[in-house]
Design a protein around this motif. Structure first.
Motif, PDB file in Angstrom:
ATOM      1  N   MET A   1       0.804  -1.206   0.000  1.00  0.00           N
ATOM      2  CA  MET A   1       0.000   0.000   0.000  1.00  0.00           C
ATOM      3  C   MET A   1       0.849   1.273   0.000  1.00  0.00           C
ATOM      4  O   MET A   1       0.324   2.378   0.112  1.00  0.00           O
ATOM      5  CB  MET A   1      -0.987   0.000   1.178  1.00  0.00           C
ATOM      6  N   ALA A   2       2.179   1.115  -0.112  1.00  0.00           N
ATOM      7  CA  ALA A   2       2.993   2.300  -0.358  1.00  0.00           C
ATOM      8  C   ALA A   2       2.510   2.969  -1.633  1.00  0.00           C
ATOM      9  O   ALA A   2       2.570   4.179  -1.782  1.00  0.00           O
ATOM     10  CB  ALA A   2       4.468   1.932  -0.474  1.00  0.00           C
ATOM     11  N   ASP A   3       1.991   2.159  -2.557  1.00  0.00           N
ATOM     12  CA  ASP A   3       1.318   2.736  -3.713  1.00  0.00           C
ATOM     13  C   ASP A   3       0.073   1.915  -4.021  1.00  0.00           C
ATOM     14  O   ASP A   3       0.157   0.840  -4.609  1.00  0.00           O
ATOM     15  CB  ASP A   3       2.247   2.752  -4.932  1.00  0.00           C
ATOM     16  N   PRO A   4      -1.076   2.395  -3.588  1.00  0.00           N
ATOM     17  CA  PRO A   4      -2.310   1.625  -3.756  1.00  0.00           C
ATOM     18  C   PRO A   4      -2.688   1.412  -5.214  1.00  0.00           C
ATOM     19  O   PRO A   4      -3.500   0.542  -5.514  1.00  0.00           O
ATOM     20  CB  PRO A   4      -3.381   2.498  -3.075  1.00  0.00           C
ATOM     21  N   ASN A   5      -2.084   2.170  -6.122  1.00  0.00           N
ATOM     22  CA  ASN A   5      -2.457   2.039  -7.528  1.00  0.00           C
ATOM     23  C   ASN A   5      -1.796   0.845  -8.212  1.00  0.00           C
ATOM     24  O   ASN A   5      -2.098   0.539  -9.356  1.00  0.00           O
ATOM     25  CB  ASN A   5      -2.094   3.312  -8.295  1.00  0.00           C
TER      26      ASN A   5
ATOM     27  N   LYS B   1      -8.248   9.696  -4.912  1.00  0.00           N
ATOM     28  CA  LYS B   1      -6.889   9.137  -4.957  1.00  0.00           C
ATOM     29  C   LYS B   1      -5.832  10.224  -4.848  1.00  0.00           C
ATOM     30  O   LYS B   1      -4.773  10.028  -4.277  1.00  0.00           O
ATOM     31  CB  LYS B   1      -6.693   8.389  -6.272  1.00  0.00           C
TER      32      LYS B   1
ATOM     33  N   GLY C   1      -3.842   9.056  -1.608  1.00  0.00           N
ATOM     34  CA  GLY C   1      -3.133   7.990  -2.290  1.00  0.00           C
ATOM     35  C   GLY C   1      -1.880   7.528  -1.567  1.00  0.00           C
ATOM     36  O   GLY C   1      -1.318   6.498  -1.913  1.00  0.00           O
ATOM     37  N   ASN C   2      -1.428   8.294  -0.593  1.00  0.00           N
ATOM     38  CA  ASN C   2      -0.185   7.932   0.076  1.00  0.00           C
ATOM     39  C   ASN C   2      -0.323   7.964   1.587  1.00  0.00           C
ATOM     40  O   ASN C   2      -1.101   8.725   2.132  1.00  0.00           O
ATOM     41  CB  ASN C   2       0.940   8.887  -0.308  1.00  0.00           C
ATOM     42  N   ARG C   3       0.498   7.123   2.201  1.00  0.00           N
ATOM     43  CA  ARG C   3       0.588   7.199   3.659  1.00  0.00           C
ATOM     44  C   ARG C   3       1.429   8.412   4.032  1.00  0.00           C
ATOM     45  O   ARG C   3       2.378   8.763   3.325  1.00  0.00           O
ATOM     46  CB  ARG C   3       1.257   5.938   4.204  1.00  0.00           C
TER      47      ARG C   3
ATOM     48  N   ASP D   1       5.045   7.617   4.253  1.00  0.00           N
ATOM     49  CA  ASP D   1       5.776   7.471   2.993  1.00  0.00           C
ATOM     50  C   ASP D   1       6.065   8.814   2.332  1.00  0.00           C
ATOM     51  O   ASP D   1       6.812   8.874   1.354  1.00  0.00           O
ATOM     52  CB  ASP D   1       4.982   6.584   2.021  1.00  0.00           C
TER      53      ASP D   1
ATOM     54  N   TYR E   1      -3.550   7.416   5.669  1.00  0.00           N
ATOM     55  CA  TYR E   1      -3.563   7.934   4.302  1.00  0.00           C
ATOM     56  C   TYR E   1      -4.121   9.349   4.325  1.00  0.00           C
ATOM     57  O   TYR E   1      -5.283   9.554   4.681  1.00  0.00           O
ATOM     58  CB  TYR E   1      -4.427   7.039   3.407  1.00  0.00           C
TER      59      TYR E   1
END
Lengths: 232, 364, 639
Positions: free
Chosen positions: A148-152, B224, B228-230, B233, B272
């Motif tokens: 999920m560092a990149d959900p895409n 998104k 889209g990011n934590r 991160d 997120y």
């Protein structure tokens, strides 16, 4: 001492054995590195880009061990397909499985002097099933966090639902962490039971994980599940 | 007063060309799932279409989301509510009140049925027929369900509207929950946060105003581009985490040096949100930058994931799971030792029996 | 006689309903009802949680006066555990509190209150040129030249001054015109724009005020940047028990607070002073002056009879509040009650509130005769109870006319609100900036304020200056609707100076080498007593606020808040009479019963914050240990 006649049963394919030891090492590595990720030990770092012991190295080790673990799982599945002796699921659909489980449990509770002979006893089978459930939880939650560092990405698509199901990624962390302790408790029990079985029955419990065979004095109840034995 | 400004007029007045307007209509056509040969019809309709109408309802809330909304730096609140949208009903900013205001709500719903955007702030309380949250003499849940039916899309602003929020925390005395359970099959844009970042809130509305469609959403219905990011991160303190450089307590050396707040229970690794990249006040700060650990306010159940200053939940006198786990491991090992000793005794007994010829194995 | 209902009252925080009986011939309101219509139960949710987390939960009571409840909460926890926060922590908290007050008051006046006074529709007939001239005249006549102690001057000139050109006002007017003609009135929908009260002001005042409405809508965000710098965000900035999380270091590039960060705060402080002095105060005095000249000095109500405050801004921190040391260490010593101010400042009676008073059952009690609760026991609802014997058992009775889920008229003879009725010596009190000012003015005039601080002096000067502008004695103009709104503007000017004062102190202290912002030596629960009780006081933008906590075995066993809006918006008591909202409504004339603009105006002059005020009970109506958001309801410490 009475001279014992023992027969050699071939049980475990090399795939299972290799997997077992890889799994043992990687679980240990993942457990230790996982604890270090949750609670990093104090390192007298001087600046962020150059330190001797990095949390991201710990993380990389953890991830590497995880990938090795998953890759070797494929070997294990291959062994399951080609070799009957590798099939260790508990026979929960067969009635005698339960009475045999009680029999073994009574022995382990020291209420009976011994239990009926098995190649893989039903209680052990149950504990392995438990281990596989825990391993599956660790894999699913682990990849959910990892991807999920990149959900895409595809990984995010394949595992992102785990966070939703558990009610949030915080719970994913918690479940992953708790389950790791569950596996550790299994490890303690497993090592002890293996050593104990070797000591009590002398059936080659530990060596079977190296050469794939067990030595049994009496005809085991689950003999029909593997190839016929050779006499020593 | 009855003359309504068309979408085309609105575009032209804002200095946008008819070409841009047609482009907007093409996008609108796609959004409505129509084939491209319907564009001319959409253009025709849009030439008669007014500004996007927004109805903003308040349930069990603290008005912090409204306040966050007007803190937006770009677009500025005035540009948004006076030019880009028609905010026809909002308890914080609207001039009207009482019966005429409720009447205006009904009229707006009727007039723009199927077209308006419904923004909801606050949770839905349903215990005792919803009488814990009354507005206009009626339970909020009734108004929500009625207004949601005619909405083109629904925006759930804040963690209260998306997942119940603070009043939904244990023991949830008012039976509060997110709005999604009460709005049927209408598309919902979830904008969680307590409150969400101002520019995220206005950005969602601006996306609709500029692109004519709702922004791309993730599997949890969040835009998104903003979720889209934590935070972990995207956090500017991430290099310190990777290097193992942490603040061990508030205001210690590590905290002064701006090191990672992971050990203070920071929820960045699980959260997120746009705090790490957009930040608050257009890049000015976010809690971590101000030295405070993230509390994960855009997470569905963050209020029940305490204590907030610890990485993991704590139980009883032992504290966290690692101490409990180590305790269990020691207990197991002790059990093993006892069992081993007993087993040795058993084996000796059995061997003795064997030598005496009383061989007996298992059930045989 | 006509029964009038306004529900929802908008441009406030939360859910409020008012009802009144209006005599259509005289415009007199003969009876009125103020009802809080929603309840969320946050204190119950706090039960058994960690006191170090409590500020985050309880801060979510209110997002308008965000930070107020967090501040009262950390003060309560620190009082219970005997934590003395570092100097920097205290200064930073005071800067945040003052910047909240400045921003909150400005948003209240321009965005929550102004549309009761001015109308965008009326602004359409204004002459832009005349409006520009008016703007200049207002700035010339209505500025109040007060400031705090001279500190370091960091601003070259005032940047955000009002524009006074015809083209600027023409632009605003055109925009308003476009909105009105489009038929999509948006936020300007559904108001009684044809009400005669909008004719009290000339069109040019309407246009100027609408222009400032829009300007302030965009500017208010910059006033709370201290929250973003020190607390990471706004609304709902972060705190930490023991001080502040924002460590200070001038040696590290990555530190939360360094010179560049402090410069952001400095800019916000300068902006606050400019906006108050150039926009808020002149606008308010100009409008207020016209209102007073036209004889609009009603809406005072309870303010004439009894007001209460807790005092504001600890100069330095002490480790205890409950023994009263908090009161001895204040920049503004307004802790007390003033009665009968309406009869003249020298006839007014001041009574001090001490630490012991707060715990005394004879001083504070609460009644539920008209709240949706009941008391068990032999006295039943009849006898108000001190919180220590307090009980919270729900008794939702529904309305007088209508069904439980569809109200027509609430029952003024029975129960009609989720707010309890807090009482001081069995009497009602009004709280808020007006109370704050009345108390300080009375104390000063009666010689009860020896060694006045600069802030107290400034408050007295402000009142006298306004009295001169309006040509009325303080006891005439202060306890009115206009006075309540004006006192808020004065409080805003004062708080801008307080921001500057504590910012200078913060800089001085850092200069002396002290960079500590948090005291963490009592962070670990093993250092806490098995059981501890604490109180946190804070004079919030809407009046005196206090939080009460009981900590047992490291967890919260009881939490409760004493909230300003509960004092003001509470339902009546059969012995003590009506609360501040109800009395203010009954002290207001209504010109058109169907369009009670005067009523919503006087209600909004209190700046209602309903989410703060509503009560708590459990869904089965059983007694619960953690009770009430109202004053003293949960003060009982038996768990």
């Amino acid at each position: 001492m009475v001279k014992e006649e023992r027969r050699i049963y071939y049980l475990f394919s090399p795939f299972l054995r290799i997997f077992h030891w890889i799994m043992a090492v990687s679980i240990l590595v993942m457990f230790v590195s996982g604890l270090l990720i949750t609670k990093p030990v104090y390192i007298n770092a001087l600046e962020p880009t150059y330190t001797l012991f990095l949390v991201d190295v710990t993380r990389s080790v953890h991830f590497l061990a995880a990938f090795v673990f998953c890759a070797s799982l494929i070997l294990r599945v291959y062994g399951y397909i080609i070799n009957r002796g590798d099939r260790l699921f508990p026979r929960v659909l067969e009635g005698h499985f339960y009475s045999e489980t009680v029999d073994v449990a009574l022995h382990y509770m020291l209420l009976k002097k011994s239990h009926a002979p098995f190649l893989r006893n039903p209680l052990a089978r149950m504990s392995y099933a438990g281990l596989y459930v825990m391993a599956a939880i660790e894999i699913v939650t682990g990849f959910a966090m990892y991807n999920m560092a990149d959900p895409n990405t595809i990984g995010g698509f394949l595992f992102g639902w785990v966070n939703t199901v558990l009610g949030g990624e915080y719970m994913t962390h918690v479940v992953h962490h708790y389950c790791a302790w569950g596996i550790m408790l299994f490890v303690i029990g497993h090592i002890y039971m293996a050593i104990r079985a070797d000591f009590m029955e002398g059936e080659g419990e530990i060596s079977s994980m190296f050469n794939g065979t067990k030595l049994l004095e009496h005809e085991p109840k689950d003999a029909c599940e593997v190839e016929p034995p050779k006499t020593k | 007063m009855e003359k309504r400004e068309t979408m085309l007029e609105s575009y032209l007045r804002r200095g946008l060309s008819r070409r841009t307007f047609i482009k907007g209509c093409v996008a609108l056509t796609t959004m409505m799932g129509l084939s491209t040969d319907m564009v001319s019809k959409v253009v025709e309709a849009a030439e008669k279409k007014p500004l996007p109408v927004v109805i903003w309802l308040h349930g069990h809330e603290c008005t912090g989301c409204d306040e966050s909304f007007i803190r937006s730096g770009a677009p500025l609140a005035s540009d948004l509510v006076l030019t880009n949208i028609a905010l026809e009903y909002d308890h914080l900013l609207s001039a009207g009140s009482g019966e005429p205001f409720e009447h205006h709500l009904e009229e707006t719903v009727k007039k723009y049925w199927g077209q308006y955007i419904l923004a909801v702030e606050g949770a839905v309380s349903t215990t005792d027929n919803g009488t814990f949250c009354m507005s206009g003499g009626k339970p909020f849940v009734e108004t929500l369900q009625r207004v949601a039916k005619g909405a083109a899309a629904i925006i759930a602003y804040g963690t209260c509207a998306t997942d119940g929020g603070i009043q939904g925390a244990k023991p949830n005395p008012t039976g509060s929950a997110g709005i999604k359970h009460y709005t049927g099959t209408k598309p919902i844009i979830n904008v969680p946060g307590c409150p969400p970042i101002p520019e995220v809130m206005t950005g969602v509305v601006m996306h609709v105003a500029l692109f004519g469609k709702i922004p791309p959403l993730d599997s949890e219905g969040r835009p998104k581009q903003f979720y889209g990011n934590r935070i972990h991160d995207t956090c500017y303190r991430r290099p310190f985490f990777d290097a193992g450089m942490f603040a061990d307590s508030y205001d210690d050396e590590g905290a002064k040096k701006g090191w990672c707040l992971y050990k203070l229970g920071c929820r960045g690794p699980e959260t997120y949100n746009s705090c790490g990249n957009l930040r608050w006040y257009q890049g000015m700060s976010y809690p971590i930058q101000s030295g405070a650990a993230c509390i994960g306010c855009s997470n569905a159940h963050f209020w029940d994931e305490g204590p907030m200053f610890a990485r993991l939940p704590e139980y009883g006198p032992l504290g966290d799971i690692d101490k409990i786990g180590a305790g269990l491991a020691v207990a197991t090992a002790a059990g093993v030792a006892v069992h081993a000793a007993a087993s040795v005794v058993q084996k000796q007994q059995r061997d003795k029996d064997k030598e005496n010829g009383k061989e007996q194995v298992g059930n045989k | 006689m006509k029964h009038v209902v306004v529900d929802p009252v908008t441009r406030i925080e939360g859910h409020l309903r008012v009802e009144m009986q209006v005599d259509e011939a005289s415009g007199k309101v003969t009876d009125s009802i103020s009802s809080g219509t929603a309840w969320r139960g946050l204190e119950l949710i706090l039960h058994d949680r960690d006191p170090r987390d409590a500020w985050a939960y309880i801060q979510r009571i209110c997002g308008v006066c965000t930070t107020a409840h967090a501040l009262a909460c950390v003060r309560a926890v620190e009082d219970a555990l005997g934590i003395k926060i570092p100097k920097n922590g205290n200064y930073i908290r005071n800067i945040m509190a003052a910047s909240l007050t400045v921003q909150d008051h400005i948003v209240h006046f321009y965005h929550l209150h102004a549309l009761d006074w001015v109308s965008p529709v009326a602004a359409l007939s204004a002459n832009p040129e005349a409006t520009a001239n008016l703007q200049n005249a207002v700035l010339k006549t209505y500025k109040l030249p007060f400031s705090g102690p001279a500190g370091t001057v960091t601003e070259a000139f005032r940047k955000e001054v009002p524009r006074a050109t015809p083209s600027y006002f023409k632009g605003i007017q055109d925009k308003v015109k476009a909105i009105v003609e489009s038929g999509q009135l948006g936020i300007f929908s559904a108001q009684w724009w044809d009400h005669p009260d909008y004719n009290l002001l000339p069109p040019e005042v309407h246009l100027m005020a609408v222009a400032h409405y829009v300007e302030m809508l965009d500017k208010q965000r910059e006033l709370v940047t201290p929250h973003v710098v020190f607390g990471g965000k706004n609304p709902h900035p972060h705190y930490v028990v023991g001080g502040m999380p924002c460590s200070i270091s001038m040696d590290d590039g990555n530190s939360p607070i360094n010179t560049a960060r402090l410069d952001i705060v400095d800019r916000a402080v300068n902006l606050a002073r400019t906006l108050v002095n150039e926009y808020y105060l002149p606008d308010l005095l100009a409008i207020g002056h016209i209102y007073v000249q036209k004889g609009m000095t009603d809406g005072g109500g309870l303010a004439k009879e009894r007001v209460m405050a807790f005092g504001q801004f600890p100069l330095e921190t002490t480790s205890t509040t409950q023994d009263g040391t908090f009161f001895k260490n204040l920049l503004i010593r307004s802790n007390g009650v003033v009665e009968n101010f309406g009869q003249g400042v020298m006839k007014a009676k001041f009574t001090e509130i001490t630490g012991d008073d707060l715990k005394n059952p004879e001083v504070f009690g609460e009644a539920v005769t008209h709240a949706w609760y009941e008391y068990e026991g032999k006295d039943g609802d009849a006898q108000p109870r001190h919180p220590w014997e307090g009980q919270t058992k729900a008794k939702y009775t529904g309305p007088k006319v209508g069904t439980p889920t569809d109200w027509k008229e609430l029952n003024e003879k029975g129960k009609y609100s989720w707010l309890k009725t807090p009482l001081w010596h069995m009497k009602m009190c009004e709280v808020g900036p007006l109370a704050h000012y009345i108390i300080i003015y009375t104390k000063a005039k009666q010689g009860l304020l020896p060694d006045m601080t600069w802030a107290e002096k400034m408050m007295v000067d402000q009142i006298e200056a306004v009295s001169k502008v309006l040509g009325l004695a303080p006891e005439v103009w202060l306890p009115t609707m206009v006075g309540r709104t004006a006192a808020r503007a004065l409080d805003c000017q004062l708080n801008a100076e307080v921001e500057k004062f504590f910012f200078d102190k913060l800089i001085e202290n850092i200069k002396s080498g002290d960079t500590q912002v948090a005291s963490m030596d009592k962070w670990d629960p093993s250092t806490w007593p098995k059981r501890a009780v604490g109180v946190g006081l804070y004079e919030a933008p809407r009046g005196g606020l206090s939080h009460w906590i009981t900590i047992e075995n490291g967890k919260i066993s009881n939490y409760q808040c004493v909230v300003p809006t509960t004092w003001n918006a509470c339902p009546r008591d059969d012995k003590a009479g009506h609360g501040a909202y109800e009395l203010a409504m009954m002290d207001t004339k209504v010109k058109i019963a169907d369009k009670p603009l005067e009523i919503v105006k006087v209600i909004r002059s209190f700046d209602p914050c309903m989410a703060c005020a509503t009560h708590l009970f459990n869904e089965k109506g059983e007694k619960i240990n953690v009770v009430t958001t109202d004053p003293y309801g949960g003060m009982h410490v038996d768990a």
